[in-house]
Write a protein that holds these residues in place. Structure first.
Motif, PDB file in Angstrom:
ATOM      1  N   GLU A  13       1.597  16.299  -0.279  1.00 56.34           N
ATOM      2  CA  GLU A  13       1.351  15.463  -1.457  1.00 56.34           C
ATOM      3  C   GLU A  13       1.773  14.013  -1.210  1.00 56.34           C
ATOM      4  O   GLU A  13       1.105  13.080  -1.655  1.00 56.34           O
ATOM      5  N   THR A  17      -1.084  10.806  -1.708  1.00 57.75           N
ATOM      6  CA  THR A  17      -0.988   9.643  -2.593  1.00 57.75           C
ATOM      7  C   THR A  17      -1.380   8.369  -1.852  1.00 57.75           C
ATOM      8  O   THR A  17      -2.057   7.493  -2.413  1.00 57.75           O
ATOM      9  N   SER A 165      13.205  13.391  -7.203  1.00 64.97           N
ATOM     10  CA  SER A 165      12.869  12.190  -7.973  1.00 64.97           C
ATOM     11  C   SER A 165      12.651  10.996  -7.041  1.00 64.97           C
ATOM     12  O   SER A 165      11.711  10.214  -7.197  1.00 64.97           O
ATOM     13  N   HIS A 167      11.816  11.103  -3.873  1.00 69.68           N
ATOM     14  CA  HIS A 167      10.574  11.389  -3.145  1.00 69.68           C
ATOM     15  C   HIS A 167       9.367  10.865  -3.921  1.00 69.68           C
ATOM     16  O   HIS A 167       8.500  10.177  -3.384  1.00 69.68           O
ATOM     17  N   ASP A 168       9.326  11.171  -5.228  1.00 64.04           N
ATOM     18  CA  ASP A 168       8.173  10.789  -6.043  1.00 64.04           C
ATOM     19  C   ASP A 168       8.064   9.271  -6.192  1.00 64.04           C
ATOM     20  O   ASP A 168       6.964   8.714  -6.165  1.00 64.04           O
ATOM     21  N   ARG A 169       9.198   8.604  -6.326  1.00 67.73           N
ATOM     22  CA  ARG A 169       9.170   7.141  -6.467  1.00 67.73           C
ATOM     23  C   ARG A 169       8.787   6.469  -5.140  1.00 67.73           C
ATOM     24  O   ARG A 169       8.037   5.495  -5.122  1.00 67.73           O
ATOM     25  N   GLU A 172       4.943   6.776  -4.455  1.00 70.34           N
ATOM     26  CA  GLU A 172       4.118   5.761  -5.144  1.00 70.34           C
ATOM     27  C   GLU A 172       4.286   4.389  -4.484  1.00 70.34           C
ATOM     28  O   GLU A 172       3.319   3.666  -4.260  1.00 70.34           O
TER      29      GLU A 172
END
Length: 315
Positions: A13, A17, A165, A167-169, A172
């Motif tokens: 994932e 992105t 958290s 990882h997700d920031r 992006e």
């Protein structure tokens, strides 16, 4: 602005992105390289990587070679005549592959290189209690994560932030940095620079199961950061003895206290009203946890699952 022809190499994932961001930019993704489909689980369901799923949905040619040196695969890639290859969360590449495009091959790495080279930069930044991390794009060479830097951007790590958290920031932020790097290369506006020499750069080695066990003899803050750095994946664990049975207990988060005590580190204090484990300089109280064979739950539901606590000990 000049448009570049890009071959994208990646799998999870985090990579998808970046692929999506390139696809939405004015650059052209002419091919995608990802892992072979894998059968997993009880039903041996065939799973496709997030990168492949996105590529198929958007009619981008997909390559899934078992071996990256396969001559037929290399010939097919050459025919695409890409300007640049972009790599995000992929595997080690042979020189014959990364030297193929005219402009070279660059990688997105989720740290401020040269610190945290390796497979788990996000986990280790949290484990070590860093206040900031970031993302780096750099040209790939024959040494892992040691190529010349193109662009770098910092990101503040939030208080009590876990690896998931962060990882997700970074995912992006990294996607935007990839497109910015492509724009800069297209306009010849980026000057690559060697990574600064650091005597002992912080490492981010691959994490194995045995690395995820909690060491209760450490200080409370270190235990807390370790659990955050392993949460939600691969998850830090300890082992409970319930009667005669040993069970793995994964801990995803909690709170800690620094206090004087005379209990041995790793001593368990559990009752209907709470659950804490003694550390070198205080206690740690899990709030999100998962006992082997059960689903993930909060501390209240976990404690409600026991009638008696007398037989529960640390293994």
């Amino acid at each position: 602005m000049k448009s570049l022809k890009v071959v994208f190499l990646g799998t999870p994932e985090f990579a998808k992105t970046s692929l999506e961001a390139i696809h939405q930019s004015h650059h052209e993704v002419v091919g995608v390289v990802t892992v072979a489909d894998k059968a997993s689980g009880r039903g041996q369901k065939v799973n496709q990587s997030p990168v492949k799923i996105f590529a198929v949905e958007n009619n981008i040619p997909v390559f899934q070679p078992e071996k990256l040196r396969n001559p037929e695969f290399l010939d097919e890639l050459r025919k695409l005549d890409a300007d640049v290859f972009v790599v995000v969360a992929f595997r080690m590449m042979p020189k014959v592959l990364f030297e193929m495009p005219k402009m070279g091959t660059f990688n997105l790495h989720a740290s401020l290189l040269p610190d945290y080279r390796g497979a788990a930069p996000i986990n280790y930044a949290v484990i070590n209690g860093e206040e900031k991390t970031g993302a780096t794009t750099f040209f790939i060479n024959e040494r892992i994560d040691e190529g010349n830097i193109l662009l770098q951007e910092e990101l503040v790590i939030l208080p009590d932030e876990n690896a998931g958290s962060l990882h997700d920031r970074l995912m992006e932020m990294g996607a935007k940095l990839v497109v910015k790097t492509l724009d800069g290369l297209a306009e010849n506006a980026i000057t690559e620079r060697p990574q600064p020499h650091v005597e002992h750069p912080k490492n981010a080695y691959k994490i194995f199961k045995e690395d995820t066990k909690i060491d209760w003899s450490k200080k409370s803050k270190e235990v807390h950061q370790f659990i955050l750095g392993m949460s939600p994946y691969p998850a830090a664990f300890t082992t409970l003895k319930i009667g005669e049975e040993e069970k793995v207990l994964k801990i995803f988060g909690g709170i800690f206290d620094v206090e004087n005590h005379d209990k041995p580190a790793g001593t368990l204090d559990i009752s209907k009203t709470g659950f804490k484990i003694y550390t070198a300089d205080g206690t740690y109280s899990p709030l999100e946890l998962q006992l082997e064979g059960k689903k993930r739950m909060n501390i209240k539901d976990f404690l409600n699952g026991f009638r008696s606590f007398e037989q529960i000990k640390m293994a």
